[in-house]
Scaffold this motif. Structure first.
Motif, short mmCIF file in Angstrom:
data_model
loop_
_atom_site.label_atom_id
_atom_site.label_comp_id
_atom_site.label_asym_id
_atom_site.label_seq_id
_atom_site.Cartn_x
_atom_site.Cartn_y
_atom_site.Cartn_z
N ARG A 239 -0.06 11.09 -5.93
CA ARG A 239 1.02 11.46 -7.05
C ARG A 239 0.84 10.26 -8.11
N PRO A 240 -0.05 10.34 -9.01
CA PRO A 240 -0.38 9.43 -9.95
C PRO A 240 0.81 8.70 -10.59
N GLU A 241 1.99 9.50 -11.17
CA GLU A 241 2.84 9.02 -11.52
C GLU A 241 4.09 8.43 -10.60
N GLY A 242 4.18 7.23 -10.82
CA GLY A 242 5.20 6.49 -9.76
C GLY A 242 4.48 5.77 -8.81
N SER A 243 3.21 5.80 -8.73
CA SER A 243 2.66 5.03 -7.52
C SER A 243 1.89 3.86 -8.09
N LEU A 244 1.61 2.73 -7.26
CA LEU A 244 0.96 1.48 -7.70
C LEU A 244 -0.14 1.43 -6.75
N LEU A 245 -1.19 1.14 -7.05
CA LEU A 245 -2.48 1.19 -6.04
C LEU A 245 -2.68 -0.48 -6.05
N VAL A 246 -2.89 -0.90 -4.87
CA VAL A 246 -3.25 -2.18 -4.79
C VAL A 246 -4.36 -2.43 -3.79
N ASN A 247 -5.42 -2.62 -4.53
CA ASN A 247 -6.86 -2.69 -3.75
C ASN A 247 -7.35 -3.97 -3.48
#
Length: 445
Positions: A239-247
């Motif tokens: 779900r792109p909206e509302g998510s933070l990706l930490v890579n």
């Protein structure tokens, strides 16, 4: 029906077959990227594109049964780096990777670096390792091959070879990583390229719709290659909206999706395949800072005559770091800019807060992890408040994140968000497989 995602990283190459309809991984094959080349200068970071292509072909041959059932393929790749190709589509140079330091060399007048000079012409800050910064240095120093007809990313090169084309094509997600790219028009700023004395005819063709560029000899659709940051987001975030990706891998990034072209000081705005953008904060440290500490521990063991070869150093480092944090002592203030930063390439790392109680291997391990988390958190704070307020969770991706529960713990606390690991381990390859399905029309874009 299967689709194939090929992820070409700095240190590894992964081929993943996915069930396009079910969104499930069917098979994964990963190999070390052993294509590194020795340069004439210590600041060069070069790889052999032909060796990378051969690694990919070897993996596809190993998966011949799954390949027969595949309908489409997409490549994700380490961003920013370039190689030159001739009019037949053959490589005529090494791959200059995103870690190459030629852009930070001072120009003959000694006043500013090549990256700074090109940035002054373009009216924005550019960094060493960006494709057009690398090309600017090469053009000014007579290093562009005489038979070069274009340049492209390693992902574009492999995609071109898979379908037998002679001219590379590039997706905006990769093209923006070269610099001198209009985020609104989704095309290179050709006037700025020419103003810098570079030949704009060498720029690769931009494929704005991110669709197919050709077919393999056996009829599989080849979709335009995409950047590994965007591929990881596609593969890790449902779900792109509302998510933070930490890579966290060799480097590290935080990434947030936005449907508007927002420009925020200190963050990069990157086109997202299928529409929209990612706001990205990208320290240069990431997992290689922890690898630097591991090397220090290994060398210490050898210096005192201890066998250091087969020990699980990372596992022991994580264990010691966790123990140090449970003591309740504030982590050491490590500045993990050991390799500089995008804002200040000359920056150096450091440590503060040493005491007899914290001068231990465990506190050093905890301190370096805290420094890595702190760099990511600083970028997180740069996100616009309305966008940050919409974030409901953080998704952890990359081996540097997945294999380090202490780093996960620190980020949960400092970001103030629940953090869970991505459902698939090879996020970029899985994202590329999803993009293959969309780009070939097998799934909605």
């Amino acid at each position: 029906m299967l689709t194939v995602g090929i992820d070409i990283g700095t240190t590894s190459v992964c081929v993943l077959f996915a069930d396009a309809a079910a969104g499930e991984t069917v098979r994964v094959v990963s190999r070390d990227n052993d294509a590194e080349l020795s340069g004439a200068h210590p600041w060069e970071r070069l790889q052999d594109p032909e060796r990378i292509l051969e690694i990919v072909r070897e993996q596809l041959r190993e998966c011949s049964r799954e390949w027969e059932a595949a309908a489409a393929v997409c490549v994700s790749c380490q961003m920013h780096g370039i190689l030159y190709v001739d009019r037949r589509g053959s490589g005529v140079s090494p791959l200059y990777t995103w870690q190459d330091g030629r852009g930070d060399r001072r120009m003959p007048d000694g006043e500013i670096t090549y990256a700074e000079r090109l940035g002054a012409i373009a009216g924005r800050k550019l960094h060493s390792g960006y494709g057009l910064v690398t090309h600017f240095y090469n053009a000014r120093n007579g290093l562009v091959p005489s038979d070069a007809a274009s340049f492209c990313t390693i992902g574009d090169y492999v995609a071109m070879k898979l379908c037998g084309l002679s001219e590379p094509a590039i997706d905006p997600s990769n093209a923006a990583g070269f610099g001198l790219f209009s985020l609104e028009q989704l095309d290179f700023e050709r006037k700025a390229v020419e103003a810098a004395g570079m030949d704009s005819s060498l720029l690769p063709r931009v494929v704005r719709d991110g669709g197919a560029i050709g077919r393999t000899p056996d009829g599989k659709t080849v979709v335009c290659a995409i950047g590994d940051n965007q591929a990881s987001f596609l593969g890790a975030v449902s779900r792109p909206e509302g998510s933070l990706l930490v890579n966290v891998g060799t480097g590290s990034q935080i990434s947030v999706y936005t449907d508007r072209c927002e420009k925020v000081a200190g963050l990069e705005t990157r086109p997202f395949p299928g529409g929209g953008y990612l706001l990205v904060g990208a320290p240069l440290s990431g997992g290689k800072s922890y690898a630097l500490l591991k090397r220090f521990f290994q060398e210490t063991c050898r210096a005192f005559g201890a066998e250091a070869g087969d020990r699980d150093f990372y596992g022991r480092m994580n264990e010691m770091a966790g123990q140090a944090l449970t003591e309740g002592i504030e982590p050491l203030a490590f500045d993990t800019r050991f390799y500089g930063s995008r804002r200040d390439p000359s920056a150096l790392g450091g440590v503060a807060g040493l005491s007899p109680q914290t001068f231990t291997p465990g506190h050093f391990a905890a301190g370096v992890l805290a420094g890595m988390a702190d760099e990511l958190t600083e970028y997180f704070r740069l996100l616009p408040e309305p966008l940050r307020a919409k974030l409901e969770s953080a998704i952890g991706a990359g081996n540097g994140m997945r294999r380090n529960p202490v780093l996960q713990r620190l980020l949960r606390e400092w970001l103030g968000l629940p953090l869970r690991l991505a459902a698939v381990e090879e996020e970029a390859a899985f994202g590329a497989a999803k993009r293959a399905a969309a780009g070939a029309g097998l799934l909605p874009r």
